[in-house]
Write a protein that holds these residues in place. Structure first.
Motif, short mmCIF file in Angstrom:
data_model
loop_
_atom_site.label_atom_id
_atom_site.label_comp_id
_atom_site.label_asym_id
_atom_site.label_seq_id
_atom_site.Cartn_x
_atom_site.Cartn_y
_atom_site.Cartn_z
N PHE A 1 -118.66 38.10 6.93
CA PHE A 1 -117.43 38.20 7.69
C PHE A 1 -116.33 37.38 7.02
O PHE A 1 -116.59 36.28 6.55
CB PHE A 1 -117.63 37.69 9.11
CG PHE A 1 -118.55 38.56 9.92
CD1 PHE A 1 -118.10 39.77 10.43
CD2 PHE A 1 -119.85 38.18 10.18
CE1 PHE A 1 -118.92 40.57 11.18
CE2 PHE A 1 -120.69 38.96 10.93
CZ PHE A 1 -120.22 40.18 11.44
N PRO A 2 -115.12 37.89 6.99
CA PRO A 2 -114.01 37.13 6.40
C PRO A 2 -113.73 35.87 7.22
O PRO A 2 -113.94 35.85 8.43
CB PRO A 2 -112.82 38.09 6.51
CG PRO A 2 -113.35 39.41 6.88
CD PRO A 2 -114.71 39.21 7.45
N HIS A 3 -113.26 34.86 6.54
CA HIS A 3 -112.91 33.63 7.24
C HIS A 3 -111.69 32.98 6.60
O HIS A 3 -111.45 33.13 5.41
CB HIS A 3 -114.09 32.65 7.27
CG HIS A 3 -114.34 32.01 5.94
ND1 HIS A 3 -115.05 32.64 4.94
CD2 HIS A 3 -113.96 30.82 5.43
CE1 HIS A 3 -115.11 31.85 3.88
NE2 HIS A 3 -114.46 30.75 4.15
N VAL A 4 -110.95 32.27 7.42
CA VAL A 4 -109.85 31.43 6.97
C VAL A 4 -110.16 30.06 7.55
O VAL A 4 -110.26 29.90 8.76
CB VAL A 4 -108.49 31.95 7.49
CG1 VAL A 4 -107.36 30.99 7.12
CG2 VAL A 4 -108.21 33.34 6.95
N SER A 5 -110.35 29.08 6.68
CA SER A 5 -110.77 27.77 7.16
C SER A 5 -110.45 26.68 6.16
O SER A 5 -110.08 26.95 5.02
CB SER A 5 -112.28 27.77 7.43
OG SER A 5 -112.99 27.99 6.22
N MET A 6 -110.61 25.45 6.62
CA MET A 6 -110.57 24.30 5.74
C MET A 6 -112.00 24.10 5.25
O MET A 6 -112.95 24.35 5.99
CB MET A 6 -110.10 23.06 6.48
CG MET A 6 -110.00 21.84 5.58
SD MET A 6 -109.31 20.40 6.41
CE MET A 6 -110.79 19.63 7.03
N ASP A 7 -112.16 23.65 4.05
CA ASP A 7 -113.48 23.35 3.51
C ASP A 7 -113.93 22.00 4.08
O ASP A 7 -113.58 20.95 3.56
CB ASP A 7 -113.44 23.33 1.99
CG ASP A 7 -114.78 23.08 1.34
OD1 ASP A 7 -115.74 22.70 2.05
OD2 ASP A 7 -114.87 23.26 0.12
N ASP A 8 -114.67 22.06 5.19
CA ASP A 8 -115.06 20.83 5.89
C ASP A 8 -115.99 19.95 5.06
O ASP A 8 -115.95 18.72 5.18
CB ASP A 8 -115.69 21.16 7.24
CG ASP A 8 -114.64 21.59 8.24
OD1 ASP A 8 -113.76 20.75 8.55
OD2 ASP A 8 -114.66 22.73 8.69
N ASN A 163 -110.67 36.29 2.91
CA ASN A 163 -111.18 34.92 2.88
C ASN A 163 -110.15 33.98 2.28
O ASN A 163 -109.47 34.31 1.31
CB ASN A 163 -112.46 34.84 2.04
CG ASN A 163 -113.60 35.56 2.71
OD1 ASN A 163 -113.88 35.32 3.88
ND2 ASN A 163 -114.25 36.46 1.99
N HIS A 164 -110.07 32.80 2.89
CA HIS A 164 -109.18 31.76 2.34
C HIS A 164 -109.69 30.40 2.81
O HIS A 164 -109.90 30.19 4.01
CB HIS A 164 -107.73 31.96 2.82
CG HIS A 164 -106.78 30.98 2.22
ND1 HIS A 164 -106.18 31.18 1.00
CD2 HIS A 164 -106.35 29.78 2.66
CE1 HIS A 164 -105.41 30.15 0.72
NE2 HIS A 164 -105.49 29.28 1.72
N GLU A 165 -109.91 29.49 1.87
CA GLU A 165 -110.25 28.11 2.21
C GLU A 165 -109.14 27.22 1.73
O GLU A 165 -108.72 27.30 0.57
CB GLU A 165 -111.59 27.71 1.58
CG GLU A 165 -112.76 28.21 2.37
CD GLU A 165 -114.06 27.47 2.07
OE1 GLU A 165 -114.09 26.64 1.15
OE2 GLU A 165 -115.04 27.74 2.77
N PHE A 166 -108.65 26.38 2.63
CA PHE A 166 -107.56 25.48 2.31
C PHE A 166 -108.09 24.24 1.58
O PHE A 166 -109.19 23.78 1.84
CB PHE A 166 -106.85 25.04 3.60
CG PHE A 166 -105.94 26.08 4.15
CD1 PHE A 166 -104.60 26.12 3.80
CD2 PHE A 166 -106.42 27.05 5.02
CE1 PHE A 166 -103.76 27.09 4.29
CE2 PHE A 166 -105.59 28.03 5.52
CZ PHE A 166 -104.25 28.05 5.16
N PRO A 167 -107.27 23.69 0.69
CA PRO A 167 -107.66 22.44 0.02
C PRO A 167 -107.63 21.29 1.02
O PRO A 167 -107.15 21.43 2.15
CB PRO A 167 -106.56 22.27 -1.05
CG PRO A 167 -105.40 23.05 -0.54
CD PRO A 167 -105.97 24.18 0.28
N THR A 168 -108.14 20.14 0.61
CA THR A 168 -108.26 19.00 1.51
C THR A 168 -107.53 17.77 0.96
O THR A 168 -108.15 16.83 0.47
CB THR A 168 -109.75 18.68 1.73
OG1 THR A 168 -110.39 18.60 0.45
CG2 THR A 168 -110.43 19.74 2.56
N PRO A 169 -106.19 17.78 1.06
CA PRO A 169 -105.43 16.61 0.56
C PRO A 169 -105.60 15.41 1.49
O PRO A 169 -105.85 15.55 2.69
CB PRO A 169 -103.99 17.10 0.57
CG PRO A 169 -103.95 18.16 1.61
CD PRO A 169 -105.31 18.81 1.59
#
Length: 179
Positions: A1-8, A163-169
């Motif tokens: 399944f597609p997801h948009v999230s932060m890489d925890d 799908n998109h994972e946001f970076p973690t600044p």
């Protein structure tokens, strides 16, 4: 399944790496047991500790659940006991870190002089905490925008990679002491 999230997992790794880079070797952690984010953030913590060649001591890990966040003072003694010998702590999020800082203050543990704290979310809570918190950013507004845009694109084209994972600044404030 597609997801948009932060890489925890990356968020936990960034948090512990900042403490390691600041000279901390015995690092505690507070993580949420009743959601996926808590386990991924813990996995990042573990990776960072292992990558740095540091010992992970389960005595220094505190697992909480959603109900515990609103009543952290109820298990204050357990929290303080698990911090023994630690110079740093990674907190699951700012909502956990703020009462944690208050518990430390009540028990004469000064942030960052005695204990450095890195949190996750970089919310307004981090800014207005008694000691402004160093915190890994969680781009909630941008996450919502990308999720909505990707959903619309997916409706138009079912083969679209949504799908998109946001970076973690990391936002550095006053809660970490360099050793």
């Amino acid at each position: 399944f597609p997801h948009v999230s932060m890489d925890d997992k990356s968020a936990g790794l960034v948090a512990v790496n900042h403490l390691v880079e600041s000279g901390h070797k015995k690092i505690a952690g507070i993580f949420k047991a009743d959601d996926r984010q808590g386990h991924f953030r813990y996995a990042g913590y573990v990776k960072g500790m292992l990558d740095a060649g540091l010992k992970i001591d389960e005595k220094n890990i505190i697992w909480i659940d959603t109900e515990d966040i609103n009543n952290m003072e109820r298990f204050e003694r357990r929290i303080i006991r698990r911090l023994e010998g630690c110079t740093g702590c990674v907190c699951y999020n700012d909502e956990v870190a703020v009462p944690f800082v208050k518990i430390c203050k009540k028990n004469n543990i000064r942030i960052p002089e005695d204990l450095s704290v890195v949190s996750i979310d970089d919310s307004d809570l981090a800014i207005y905490c008694d000691v402004p918190l160093t915190s890994v950013a969680y781009p909630i507004r941008e996450l919502g925008q990308v999720a909505a845009q990707n959903l619309l694109k997916l409706i138009e084209d079912s083969s679209y990679d949504a799908n998109h994972e946001f970076p973690t600044p990391l936002t550095i404030r006053e809660s970490v002491k360099k050793l």
